[in-house]
Motif scaffolding. Sequence first.
Motif, PDB file in Angstrom:
ATOM      1  N   THR A 352       0.831  -1.197   0.000  1.00  0.00           N
ATOM      2  CA  THR A 352       0.000   0.000   0.000  1.00  0.00           C
ATOM      3  C   THR A 352       0.872   1.255   0.000  1.00  0.00           C
ATOM      4  OG1 THR A 352      -1.779  -1.117   1.198  1.00  0.00           O
ATOM      5  CG2 THR A 352      -1.785   1.289   1.239  1.00  0.00           C
ATOM      6  N   VAL A 353       0.541   2.187  -0.884  1.00  0.00           N
ATOM      7  CA  VAL A 353       1.162   3.508  -0.919  1.00  0.00           C
ATOM      8  C   VAL A 353       0.068   4.518  -0.555  1.00  0.00           C
ATOM      9  CG1 VAL A 353       2.376   5.230  -2.302  1.00  0.00           C
ATOM     10  CG2 VAL A 353       2.810   2.788  -2.681  1.00  0.00           C
ATOM     11  N   ALA A 354       0.201   5.113   0.634  1.00  0.00           N
ATOM     12  CA  ALA A 354      -0.818   6.028   1.152  1.00  0.00           C
ATOM     13  C   ALA A 354      -0.277   7.450   1.197  1.00  0.00           C
ATOM     14  CB  ALA A 354      -1.274   5.591   2.538  1.00  0.00           C
ATOM     15  N   ASP A 355      -1.132   8.420   0.895  1.00  0.00           N
ATOM     16  CA  ASP A 355      -0.731   9.826   0.952  1.00  0.00           C
ATOM     17  C   ASP A 355      -1.781  10.634   1.688  1.00  0.00           C
ATOM     18  OD1 ASP A 355      -2.780  10.988  -0.883  1.00  0.00           O
ATOM     19  OD2 ASP A 355      -1.762   9.789  -2.403  1.00  0.00           O
ATOM     20  N   THR A 356      -1.459  11.870   1.954  1.00  0.00           N
ATOM     21  CA  THR A 356      -2.382  12.783   2.644  1.00  0.00           C
ATOM     22  C   THR A 356      -2.801  13.905   1.695  1.00  0.00           C
ATOM     23  OG1 THR A 356      -0.486  14.036   3.516  1.00  0.00           O
ATOM     24  CG2 THR A 356      -1.412  12.299   4.915  1.00  0.00           C
ATOM     25  N   GLY A 357      -2.958  13.549   0.433  1.00  0.00           N
ATOM     26  CA  GLY A 357      -3.357  14.512  -0.583  1.00  0.00           C
ATOM     27  C   GLY A 357      -4.836  14.838  -0.529  1.00  0.00           C
ATOM     28  N   PRO A 358      -5.346  15.488  -1.586  1.00  0.00           N
ATOM     29  CA  PRO A 358      -6.750  15.937  -1.596  1.00  0.00           C
ATOM     30  C   PRO A 358      -7.763  14.817  -1.711  1.00  0.00           C
ATOM     31  CG  PRO A 358      -5.721  16.362  -3.712  1.00  0.00           C
ATOM     32  CD  PRO A 358      -4.628  15.908  -2.793  1.00  0.00           C
ATOM     33  N   GLY A 359      -7.319  13.619  -2.093  1.00  0.00           N
ATOM     34  CA  GLY A 359      -8.250  12.503  -2.217  1.00  0.00           C
ATOM     35  C   GLY A 359      -8.907  12.445  -3.582  1.00  0.00           C
ATOM     36  N   ILE A 360      -9.592  11.340  -3.829  1.00  0.00           N
ATOM     37  CA  ILE A 360     -10.238  11.089  -5.114  1.00  0.00           C
ATOM     38  C   ILE A 360     -11.717  10.804  -4.864  1.00  0.00           C
ATOM     39  CG2 ILE A 360     -10.246   9.608  -7.167  1.00  0.00           C
ATOM     40  CD1 ILE A 360      -7.325   8.861  -6.364  1.00  0.00           C
ATOM     41  N   PRO A 361     -12.620  11.470  -5.596  1.00  0.00           N
ATOM     42  CA  PRO A 361     -14.054  11.188  -5.422  1.00  0.00           C
ATOM     43  C   PRO A 361     -14.352   9.716  -5.658  1.00  0.00           C
ATOM     44  CG  PRO A 361     -13.726  13.160  -6.760  1.00  0.00           C
ATOM     45  CD  PRO A 361     -12.373  12.534  -6.581  1.00  0.00           C
ATOM     46  N   ARG A 362     -15.288   9.177  -4.894  1.00  0.00           N
ATOM     47  CA  ARG A 362     -15.601   7.751  -4.972  1.00  0.00           C
ATOM     48  C   ARG A 362     -16.048   7.338  -6.371  1.00  0.00           C
ATOM     49  NH1 ARG A 362     -16.297   4.235  -1.014  1.00  0.00           N
ATOM     50  NH2 ARG A 362     -16.262   5.928   0.503  1.00  0.00           N
ATOM     51  N   GLU A 363     -16.766   8.210  -7.067  1.00  0.00           N
ATOM     52  CA  GLU A 363     -17.267   7.849  -8.390  1.00  0.00           C
ATOM     53  C   GLU A 363     -16.148   7.730  -9.431  1.00  0.00           C
ATOM     54  OE1 GLU A 363     -17.983  12.316  -7.732  1.00  0.00           O
ATOM     55  OE2 GLU A 363     -18.192  10.441  -6.604  1.00  0.00           O
ATOM     56  N   ASP A 364     -14.956   8.205  -9.092  1.00  0.00           N
ATOM     57  CA  ASP A 364     -13.832   8.146 -10.026  1.00  0.00           C
ATOM     58  C   ASP A 364     -12.863   7.009  -9.721  1.00  0.00           C
ATOM     59  OD1 ASP A 364     -14.665  10.354 -11.513  1.00  0.00           O
ATOM     60  OD2 ASP A 364     -13.698  11.763 -10.151  1.00  0.00           O
ATOM     61  N   HIS A 365     -13.161   6.180  -8.746  1.00  0.00           N
ATOM     62  CA  HIS A 365     -12.226   5.136  -8.340  1.00  0.00           C
ATOM     63  C   HIS A 365     -11.951   4.129  -9.452  1.00  0.00           C
ATOM     64  CE1 HIS A 365     -12.618   5.603  -3.674  1.00  0.00           C
ATOM     65  NE2 HIS A 365     -12.255   6.705  -4.293  1.00  0.00           N
ATOM     66  N   GLU A 366     -12.965   3.778 -10.232  1.00  0.00           N
ATOM     67  CA  GLU A 366     -12.773   2.776 -11.277  1.00  0.00           C
ATOM     68  C   GLU A 366     -12.068   3.378 -12.485  1.00  0.00           C
ATOM     69  OE1 GLU A 366     -13.286  -0.440 -11.313  1.00  0.00           O
ATOM     70  OE2 GLU A 366     -13.953  -0.429  -9.225  1.00  0.00           O
ATOM     71  N   ARG A 367     -12.479   4.558 -12.897  1.00  0.00           N
ATOM     72  CA  ARG A 367     -11.952   5.139 -14.132  1.00  0.00           C
ATOM     73  C   ARG A 367     -10.590   5.781 -13.963  1.00  0.00           C
ATOM     74  NH1 ARG A 367     -13.067  10.594 -14.641  1.00  0.00           N
ATOM     75  NH2 ARG A 367     -13.001  10.362 -16.899  1.00  0.00           N
ATOM     76  N   ILE A 368     -10.084   5.868 -12.734  1.00  0.00           N
ATOM     77  CA  ILE A 368      -8.787   6.502 -12.538  1.00  0.00           C
ATOM     78  C   ILE A 368      -7.665   5.702 -13.194  1.00  0.00           C
ATOM     79  CG2 ILE A 368      -8.184   5.381 -10.347  1.00  0.00           C
ATOM     80  CD1 ILE A 368      -7.096   8.074  -9.424  1.00  0.00           C
ATOM     81  N   PHE A 369      -7.908   4.399 -13.435  1.00  0.00           N
ATOM     82  CA  PHE A 369      -6.889   3.562 -14.058  1.00  0.00           C
ATOM     83  C   PHE A 369      -7.012   3.540 -15.582  1.00  0.00           C
ATOM     84  CE2 PHE A 369      -7.441   1.803  -9.762  1.00  0.00           C
ATOM     85  CZ  PHE A 369      -6.134   1.880  -9.313  1.00  0.00           C
TER      86      PHE A 369
END
Length: 448
Positions: A352-369
């Motif tokens: 796991t690579v975790a950061d404290t950035g702004p985050g990603i909206p849940r609806e974009d979790h699939e299409r981010i790849f």
Amino acid sequence: MLLAMTVGITVAVNEVTGPQSQTERGLGTVERRDWWTVLAAGSAVTVFATGAMYSLLRSRQAAHSELRTMDSRLRVVLDSAIEGILLVDGYGSIVWANQWFADAFGYGKAESLVGARWEDVRRRPGVQLADLNTYVARLDEITSQPFFEVPSEDVRFAGPAGRTLSMTSAPVTDRKGYSLGRLWVFRDVTAERLAAESQALFISMVSHELRTPLTSMTGFVELALEGAGGQLPEGAARLLRIASTNGERLSRLVSDILEVTRIETGHVTLEKSAVDLDGLVRDLAESLGVEFSKKGVSLSVTGLYGLPPVCADRQRTAQVLTNLMTNACRYTPPGGAVTISAHQDGAMMAVTVADTGPGIPREDHERIFEKFATIRTKGPKPPGSTGLGLAITKGLVELQGGKITVSSGVGKGSEFTFTLPLAIASDTGDGAHTSGSGVFAAGGRLAV
């Protein structure tokens, strides 16, 4: 039997009430009425029971008929499917196979496969595969892991116009999660793969044609900035620095396009070995430490010491980690933190690579790849991203038999977790594996 009981009661009453009965003279009218009442009641019960049994038999016959009809309809539907379907029980015996599967692999009638050992059947296909040994070894590996899922892996047949089937496999379990067997599905994707290869070839040619002049241009710009053509005015130097930055960005984009193309067409060579993640991550943390320091982002590694090695390509795994680490650094604001951790999850290792950035909206979790995916985030988009890094990362992870997921929310940072199989003796003994040749190849799916 009920009819015999009725006859028996009637005979008994006749013996008592008939003209030849020795006791009739001693019976009164009331007693004779009682016997007739018994006879009537017994007859009624017999008729009712007979009717109930007849109704039950008719219901069972109707249920069996309906089941046979449903089974016939299901068999017709599955036999007419455009995919090969095979069901194997927990003991390794074939429970059911449709005709498409039997025809695709040259087994004759599908009914002849029922009851046969899947281990024996897969070793003797009736058609020639590009590499039978690799095919059998892969199926043995999948079968040895009852709960292992195969989203899609291509199987290639021999010949100049080799047919390509996409193989999917999933475990079959009961309600309590116990393994009952495995389902295999094969789909013809020959036309799709040919179209994808043609498209990838065109992109590759264009990218190569772009790379040569780009390299030349950026090289001459660097020479000019270094004073090879004489001292430059500050204004001209500033414009050339902008040109150099954009040229480097375009070069990275071309390189990423070529990398995606290689992954999708299966032209990626894997040198699998037992990889120590702890040592690899610490080496990368040291080499990328300058970038994190400049940004003012802390980088920490935890939980990797003492974990067993994974079966992976060290260079490609380093590429996956580098993409995730630089991505985390890019989106984490100064003063933030990036943490790398790992834990064993059954036969897999999860990193796991975790950061404290702004985050990603849940609806974009699939299409981010997806390639060139645009994600809505607060503030301007950080420089340096080509939009292909996560697509490349996903392809390289799946190529090595793992998965990658993201857990994030707006304002809560992001956690990217990918898995790789643990190293065992059989995994590391084969040496190099070229995904672009043989029966299996890679396209995020071990494609051809």
